[in-house]
Motif scaffolding. Structure first.
Motif, short mmCIF file in Angstrom:
data_model
loop_
_atom_site.label_atom_id
_atom_site.label_comp_id
_atom_site.label_asym_id
_atom_site.label_seq_id
_atom_site.Cartn_x
_atom_site.Cartn_y
_atom_site.Cartn_z
N GLY A 45 -19.22 24.24 21.79
CA GLY A 45 -19.92 24.81 20.82
C GLY A 45 -20.75 25.20 21.27
O GLY A 45 -21.95 25.92 21.92
N ALA A 46 -20.99 23.83 22.62
CA ALA A 46 -22.75 23.87 23.03
C ALA A 46 -22.01 24.88 24.72
O ALA A 46 -23.15 25.91 24.74
CB ALA A 46 -22.44 22.49 24.53
N TRP A 47 -21.25 25.85 25.45
CA TRP A 47 -20.81 26.12 25.92
C TRP A 47 -21.62 27.82 25.79
O TRP A 47 -21.93 28.34 26.12
CB TRP A 47 -19.78 25.98 26.68
N GLY A 48 -20.36 28.17 24.36
CA GLY A 48 -21.07 29.20 23.55
C GLY A 48 -22.03 29.24 23.23
O GLY A 48 -22.67 30.30 22.75
N GLU A 49 -23.04 28.59 22.77
CA GLU A 49 -24.34 28.74 22.37
C GLU A 49 -25.70 28.82 23.69
O GLU A 49 -26.14 29.93 23.22
CB GLU A 49 -25.31 27.31 22.05
N VAL A 50 -24.87 28.26 24.95
CA VAL A 50 -26.27 28.48 25.93
C VAL A 50 -25.13 30.32 26.42
O VAL A 50 -26.64 30.39 26.56
CB VAL A 50 -25.55 27.40 26.89
N THR A 51 -24.10 30.28 26.41
CA THR A 51 -23.60 31.74 26.98
C THR A 51 -23.48 32.74 26.20
O THR A 51 -24.56 33.89 26.88
CB THR A 51 -22.02 31.53 27.21
N GLU A 52 -24.19 32.34 24.58
CA GLU A 52 -24.63 33.69 23.58
C GLU A 52 -26.19 33.76 23.99
O GLU A 52 -26.56 35.16 24.28
CB GLU A 52 -24.74 33.17 22.66
N ARG A 53 -27.20 32.74 24.21
CA ARG A 53 -28.15 33.10 24.50
C ARG A 53 -28.40 33.64 26.16
O ARG A 53 -29.52 34.65 25.81
CB ARG A 53 -28.82 31.74 23.80
N THR A 54 -27.69 33.12 26.88
CA THR A 54 -27.25 33.93 27.73
C THR A 54 -27.91 35.38 28.41
O THR A 54 -28.97 35.60 28.82
CB THR A 54 -26.91 32.94 29.30
N PHE A 55 -26.83 35.76 27.70
CA PHE A 55 -26.40 37.29 27.83
C PHE A 55 -27.40 38.37 26.67
O PHE A 55 -27.61 39.46 26.94
CB PHE A 55 -25.34 37.07 27.62
N ALA A 56 -27.98 37.10 25.56
CA ALA A 56 -29.08 38.17 24.88
C ALA A 56 -29.77 38.62 25.40
O ALA A 56 -30.61 38.93 25.06
CB ALA A 56 -28.81 37.95 23.21
N ARG A 57 -30.12 37.00 25.85
CA ARG A 57 -31.68 37.28 25.91
C ARG A 57 -32.62 38.94 27.90
O ARG A 57 -33.66 39.03 27.90
CB ARG A 57 -32.60 36.10 27.03
N MET A 58 -30.96 38.90 28.66
CA MET A 58 -30.73 39.72 29.65
C MET A 58 -31.59 41.57 28.91
O MET A 58 -31.58 41.92 29.90
CB MET A 58 -29.36 40.38 29.92
N VAL A 59 -31.36 42.04 27.72
CA VAL A 59 -31.83 42.87 27.35
C VAL A 59 -33.13 43.48 26.36
O VAL A 59 -33.30 43.70 25.72
CB VAL A 59 -31.00 44.02 26.60
N ASN A 291 -34.48 26.91 28.40
CA ASN A 291 -34.62 27.95 27.76
C ASN A 291 -36.12 28.67 28.13
O ASN A 291 -36.26 29.81 28.36
CB ASN A 291 -34.91 27.65 26.03
N LYS A 292 -37.16 27.50 28.04
CA LYS A 292 -38.67 28.29 28.33
C LYS A 292 -38.58 29.10 30.23
O LYS A 292 -39.16 30.34 29.80
CB LYS A 292 -40.29 26.98 28.75
N PHE A 293 -37.99 28.21 31.37
CA PHE A 293 -38.16 29.04 31.59
C PHE A 293 -36.65 30.20 31.86
O PHE A 293 -36.64 32.11 31.92
CB PHE A 293 -37.71 28.25 33.51
N TYR A 294 -36.14 30.27 31.32
CA TYR A 294 -35.04 30.92 31.43
C TYR A 294 -34.88 31.62 30.66
O TYR A 294 -34.42 32.99 30.59
CB TYR A 294 -33.02 30.36 31.15
N ASP A 295 -35.12 32.05 29.04
CA ASP A 295 -35.61 32.86 28.27
C ASP A 295 -36.44 34.31 29.53
O ASP A 295 -36.18 35.34 28.65
CB ASP A 295 -36.42 32.64 27.40
N GLU A 296 -37.30 33.82 30.08
CA GLU A 296 -38.08 34.85 30.50
C GLU A 296 -37.38 34.55 32.25
O GLU A 296 -37.18 36.26 32.61
CB GLU A 296 -39.30 33.86 31.13
N TYR A 297 -36.31 34.08 32.69
CA TYR A 297 -36.05 34.87 34.37
C TYR A 297 -34.98 35.62 33.60
O TYR A 297 -34.99 36.62 35.03
CB TYR A 297 -35.84 33.24 34.33
#
Length: 427
Positions: A45-59, A291-297
């Motif tokens: 579940g943790a991996w899924g949460e991080v992965t979903e957020r990561t790829f959603a933020r890219m666009v 999240n603060k850093f990578y949501d922007e990055y």
């Protein structure tokens, strides 16, 4: 069509990874999972949460999220983002602080167009807002701009800066961060010859490649190694059918992001592993920092192909700015024409993108500027990000830049004519 197919393939891969992450998160969140003592479901579940957020933020374009600023009266004043000038490829926006007297300092932040949105300078804006009227160039994602709007290369970028400076007036202080430093210098020189009364009071160049050959980095080495044909073949794609810019040739943000990540792959890999562990342990504070850093990055934007290619060919390979040979619409822009705008360069001693020596080269190009109008600063121990948004910026560089702005806040005195000099001699 192959370029469009490649673009859509990259987008398909992103959406697929986002979907896999969301699926894994849902599976790990089933109430029945709590009946098992196996930590694997929690980690899934943790991996899924991080992965979903990561790829959603890219666009997703990040919001400015600057709600208020504390004024001299000690009260919180609401901040509203206002569009001062709107153009197809970028806007001039102003952070209007409600119920606060207009500040004497008026600053134009020129944000880079290098794969990230202008919100990359959010912390820079926040640090300047209490003591200045802050404006910024808000560049648009090329994938959302219809082909009918035409091209946008470094000459167009320069003319956009010229229009923004004209709109703001001569009492403006320009701060150009990283990629736009050479073009901000060119825009100022353009105004010096075409419309001297519209020139800003000062120009601060932070970590920009004025002369890329002054100090080699991986970026400059790449620019020398690759041919323009190779670059166009491997880096340029056409926007797919999902976006308004369908058919436009771009350098995709996802491709740029992969380059960013590969430069520090081990560090990013470790950061995500630790973040997954933090999510599995419900460590909220650790999650917030990541999240603060990578949501922007991770939020990246496409650049027009002509802008990316002309930057590599003319700024890095041809060194047109460094050689004072840059042209706009066929007319040479002479940097030596800058005679009244104070110019300051800021560099970080540990900058591995624009190494020390690249930015300070601007001062030698300003042959018409007196020495008392030139300044430079090299921040010890600072990397690229730190010189405009990190601790080095907040504690050391920002005060120096504001001091430089205040020292050059007055309008330049008009040059004495030859007639007045002749009168003095005959008197």
């Amino acid at each position: 069509m192959k370029y469009m197919a490649t673009y859509d393939l990259m987008e398909t891969m992103r959406v697929t990874n986002q979907w896999l992450g969301a699926t894994a998160q849902a599976m790990g969140s089933y109430p029945a999972a709590g009946m098992s003592s196996n930590p694997w479901l929690k980690m899934l579940g943790a991996w899924g949460e991080v992965t979903e957020r990561t790829f959603a933020r890219m666009v997703a374009k990040p919001a400015w999220n600057i709600a208020s600023v504390v004024g001299e009266d000690g009260r919180d004043h609401l901040v509203q983002v206002e569009h001062v000038l709107t153009k197809p490829f970028g806007d001039l926006i102003h952070f209007n602080v409600a119920d606060r007297p207009t500040m004497d300092r008026k600053i134009l932040l020129v944000a880079p167009m290098s794969g990230h949105y202008a919100t990359l300078l959010r912390s820079t804006v926040v640090s300047l807002l209490p003591e200045a009227e802050v404006y910024i160039t808000d560049w648009h994602n090329a994938r959302d701009i219809p082909v009918s709007e035409g091209k946008f290369d470094i000459e167009d970028y320069t003319l956009y800066l010229v229009d923004f400076m004209k709109e703001m007036g001569p009492d403006t202080h320009v701060i150009a961060v990283c990629q736009p430093a050479p073009l901000a210098l060119a825009a100022t020189a353009y105004l010096a010859e075409e419309n001297p009364k519209a020139q800003p009071r000062s120009l601060t160049l932070i970590g920009g490649p004025i002369d890329p050959d002054a100090a080699a980095t991986d970026v400059t080495d790449f620019g020398r190694r690759i041919t323009m044909g190779q670059l166009e073949e491997t880096a340029i794609q056409r926007v797919g059918f999902k976006y308004n810019g369908v058919g436009r040739k771009v350098y995709p943000g996802l491709l740029q992001l992969s380059s960013f990540m590969s430069m520090n792959a081990e560090r990013h890999g470790t950061a995500f592993k630790e973040h997954i562990m933090a999510v599995s342990k419900d460590d909220v504070s650790a999650q917030a920092k990541h999240n603060k850093f990578y949501d922007e990055y991770l939020a990246v934007m496409d650049m027009t192909a002509e802008f990316y290619l002309s930057t590599v060919e003319r700024i890095f390979k041809g060194r047109e700015i460094a050689k004072n040979q840059f042209t706009v619409n066929g007319k040479k822009v002479d940097i030596g024409k800058i005679t009244s705008v104070a110019v300051k360069s800021v560099e970080g001693s540990e900058d591995d993108i624009s190494a020390p020596g690249q930015c300070i080269a601007a001062l030698d190009l300003c042959t018409g500027l007196p020495d008392d109008k030139k300044a430079s600063h090299v921040e010890p121990g600072a990397g690229h990000y730190g010189i405009f948004a990190g601790k080095s910026w907040r504690n050391n560089i920002r005060p120096l830049v504001l001091e430089f702005i205040d020292a050059n806040a007055d309008a330049p005195k008009p040059a004495k004519s030859n007639v007045s000099k002749l009168k003095k001699k005959t008197a």
